[in-house]
Design a protein around this motif. Structure first.
Motif, PDB file in Angstrom:
ATOM      1  N   SER A  25     -40.147  75.178 131.602  1.00 36.42           N
ATOM      2  CA  SER A  25     -39.593  75.990 132.682  1.00 36.42           C
ATOM      3  C   SER A  25     -38.959  75.141 133.779  1.00 36.42           C
ATOM      4  O   SER A  25     -37.899  75.489 134.307  1.00 36.42           O
ATOM      5  N   LEU A  26     -39.589  74.036 134.141  1.00 35.50           N
ATOM      6  CA  LEU A  26     -39.111  73.215 135.257  1.00 35.50           C
ATOM      7  C   LEU A  26     -38.252  72.033 134.812  1.00 35.50           C
ATOM      8  O   LEU A  26     -37.797  71.252 135.655  1.00 35.50           O
ATOM      9  N   SER A  27     -38.020  71.905 133.521  1.00 37.71           N
ATOM     10  CA  SER A  27     -37.467  70.650 132.994  1.00 37.71           C
ATOM     11  C   SER A  27     -36.133  70.248 133.602  1.00 37.71           C
ATOM     12  O   SER A  27     -35.935  69.077 133.940  1.00 37.71           O
ATOM     13  N   TRP A  28     -35.192  71.183 133.749  1.00 39.84           N
ATOM     14  CA  TRP A  28     -33.872  70.784 134.240  1.00 39.84           C
ATOM     15  C   TRP A  28     -33.914  70.356 135.705  1.00 39.84           C
ATOM     16  O   TRP A  28     -33.321  69.345 136.083  1.00 39.84           O
ATOM     17  N   GLY A  29     -34.615  71.102 136.526  1.00 40.00           N
ATOM     18  CA  GLY A  29     -34.712  70.720 137.938  1.00 40.00           C
ATOM     19  C   GLY A  29     -35.499  69.448 138.130  1.00 40.00           C
ATOM     20  O   GLY A  29     -35.152  68.596 138.962  1.00 40.00           O
ATOM     21  N   SER A  30     -36.568  69.297 137.368  1.00 37.53           N
ATOM     22  CA  SER A  30     -37.379  68.090 137.448  1.00 37.53           C
ATOM     23  C   SER A  30     -36.594  66.879 136.953  1.00 37.53           C
ATOM     24  O   SER A  30     -36.638  65.790 137.540  1.00 37.53           O
ATOM     25  N   ALA A  31     -35.837  67.067 135.854  1.00 37.41           N
ATOM     26  CA  ALA A  31     -35.033  65.969 135.312  1.00 37.41           C
ATOM     27  C   ALA A  31     -33.952  65.532 136.286  1.00 37.41           C
ATOM     28  O   ALA A  31     -33.571  64.346 136.319  1.00 37.41           O
ATOM     29  N   ALA A  32     -33.447  66.469 137.090  1.00 40.61           N
ATOM     30  CA  ALA A  32     -32.425  66.098 138.070  1.00 40.61           C
ATOM     31  C   ALA A  32     -32.994  65.125 139.102  1.00 40.61           C
ATOM     32  O   ALA A  32     -32.318  64.172 139.522  1.00 40.61           O
ATOM     33  N   ILE A  33     -34.250  65.337 139.506  1.00 38.05           N
ATOM     34  CA  ILE A  33     -34.896  64.435 140.463  1.00 38.05           C
ATOM     35  C   ILE A  33     -35.092  63.056 139.825  1.00 38.05           C
ATOM     36  O   ILE A  33     -34.794  62.020 140.421  1.00 38.05           O
TER      37      ILE A  33
ATOM     38  N   THR B 180     -34.311  66.579 128.253  1.00 35.66           N
ATOM     39  CA  THR B 180     -33.512  67.064 129.384  1.00 35.66           C
ATOM     40  C   THR B 180     -33.157  65.922 130.327  1.00 35.66           C
ATOM     41  O   THR B 180     -32.040  65.872 130.863  1.00 35.66           O
ATOM     42  N   THR B 181     -34.070  64.982 130.524  1.00 39.04           N
ATOM     43  CA  THR B 181     -33.766  63.832 131.385  1.00 39.04           C
ATOM     44  C   THR B 181     -32.657  62.984 130.773  1.00 39.04           C
ATOM     45  O   THR B 181     -31.740  62.532 131.466  1.00 39.04           O
ATOM     46  N   ALA B 182     -32.727  62.774 129.463  1.00 37.27           N
ATOM     47  CA  ALA B 182     -31.696  61.983 128.790  1.00 37.27           C
ATOM     48  C   ALA B 182     -30.321  62.632 128.951  1.00 37.27           C
ATOM     49  O   ALA B 182     -29.323  61.947 129.235  1.00 37.27           O
ATOM     50  N   LEU B 183     -30.260  63.945 128.796  1.00 39.27           N
ATOM     51  CA  LEU B 183     -28.985  64.644 128.956  1.00 39.27           C
ATOM     52  C   LEU B 183     -28.477  64.583 130.394  1.00 39.27           C
ATOM     53  O   LEU B 183     -27.286  64.385 130.643  1.00 39.27           O
ATOM     54  N   GLN B 184     -29.379  64.742 131.344  1.00 39.43           N
ATOM     55  CA  GLN B 184     -28.983  64.656 132.749  1.00 39.43           C
ATOM     56  C   GLN B 184     -28.437  63.265 133.065  1.00 39.43           C
ATOM     57  O   GLN B 184     -27.446  63.123 133.790  1.00 39.43           O
TER      58      GLN B 184
END
Length: 392
Positions: free
Chosen positions: A96-104, A128-132
């Motif tokens: 649920s939080l992956s995209w927002g967390s990965a942005a940080i 998700t972090t790798a993609l960000q």
């Protein structure tokens, strides 16, 4: 009295009568007669029944959620001659939080000035972090012992739950709330862009919560964080509908229906993995036994997305395992609704229906690091939900 004055009075009187009838919701059908429109009917819920039975169970899977009492760890630290960004510990809120967390985490990693970055782990946070990072201009290599569908994240329930076992209430500060709200909003917005894609990685479903009169089971251990969505992001709460007894197929109880996002994890993981590779990402399957082994990696900036694995890899003893088990079943028909009843949930994922005993409170499965499937628990989950449709 002049004729114009009489005409004016007649007009005003007639207008008042029309207005009165309009307020009553009726219309004139003749001299002195008013028909009042009927009151709106209460909502009625009709659903196609589930065909759920024990012989349709295909698999029983167990995952371990990485819970930290303090909440997710997202910070950059020195690591010898390298920079290390920790990004793990989201409990039951990882997808649920992956995209927002990965942005940080991405901002922390890119802040080192490096453009060749290693990500440790290939679950929800790692992908998700790798993609960000790629979209921020970095060259990324993922190092992981396991890839989807073998990662712990692949065994998650698959629903939008941004505050599920995220932290203990005693650690929820104003700063924590603000960061959580930012992650939740960013993730929610990103998921809206993934609706309607081939394979249906993300979709909306209604979940029908069937209330019973059983009192909650008390627990004197520290309380988990609750109410973050209601307090911080009320705009993310979907509409709710209540169905009274007699207006639904589930007997003598009240039903509350809520809408939420569902992740078809097989299709969604494939979307993430394919996206990462299409942008030039590389994956190296490797197992690290301790943090010192990471020093040999050629990248100078590392992002640790190892989830519960950080307990052994980095000696983080704050991590607590939370066991969760799913009974997976052959999908049958176009069932597009979920259910919650008697401490049991049903989620109609397209990659296999899932049934789960959630327990009397959030301490169910807490501290248990045992991946052994429990057949009795799986059967209890299926029979609890299937019993709702006996005689329907």
């Amino acid at each position: 009295m002049t004729r114009p004055a009489l005409a004016r009075r007649s007009l005003l009187t007639g207008g008042g009568a029309v207005l009165s009838m309009a307020l009553l919701g009726g219309c004139a059908t003749g001299p002195g007669k008013v028909t009042v429109a009927p009151s709106p009917k209460a909502p009625v819920l009709t659903l196609p029944p589930l065909r759920a039975s024990l012989d349709r169970i295909t698999q029983i899977t167990v995952c371990t959620r990485p819970f930290r009492p303090q909440g997710p760890r997202i910070e950059r630290v020195a690591f010898g001659d390298k920079a290390l960004v920790h990004h793990y510990g989201h409990g039951g809120s990882g997808w649920s939080l992956s995209w927002g967390s990965a942005a940080i985490a991405t901002d922390l990693a890119m802040g080192t000035g490096a453009r060749d970055i290693a990500v440790i782990g290939c679950g929800a946070m790692g992908l998700t972090t790798a993609l960000q990072l790629q979209r921020a201009g970095a060259k990324v290599t993922i190092y992981a012992r396991e890839l989807p569908p073998a990662t712990r994240s692949s065994l998650a329930t698959g629903v939008w739950s941004p505050e599920s076992r995220l932290a203990l209430q005693q650690h929820v500060t104003p700063e924590f709330k603000a960061q959580w709200a930012g992650m939740a909003r960013a993730s929610f917005d990103r998921y809206q862009t993934l609706l309607g894609l081939p394979g249906t990685p993300i979709e909306w479903i209604d979940t029908h919560n069937l209330f019973t009169n059983a009192p909650p089971v008390p627990d004197d251990r520290p309380a988990f964080a609750h109410g973050l969505t209601r307090e911080m992001t009320p705009e993310l709460r979907a509409p709710r509908v209540t169905y009274a007894t007699g207006n639904h197929p589930f007997g003598d109880r009240e039903v509350l229906t809520t809408s939420g996002l569902m992740f078809n994890i097989a299709a969604y993981s494939d979307y993430l993995l394919s996206g990462f590779l299409s942008l030039g990402g590389k994956i190296e399957v490797r197992e690290f036994h301790n943090a010192a082994e990471l020093s040999a990696l050629p990248q100078k900036t590392l992002v640790n997305c190892s989830g519960y694995g950080a307990k052994a890899l980095f000696g983080d003893d704050t991590l607590v395992p939370v066991r969760g088990q799913l009974a997976r079943m052959i999908p049958d028909g176009d069932i597009r609704y979920g259910l919650y009843f008697n401490q049991t949930s049903f989620v109609p994922r397209r990659d296999g229906w899932v049934f789960q005993v959630t327990g009397a409170n959030e301490y169910y499965g807490f501290g248990i690091d045992d991946p052994t499937p429990d057949r009795a628990e799986a059967e209890r989950a299926v029979t609890t939900i299937a019993g709702l449709f006996v005689g329907v």
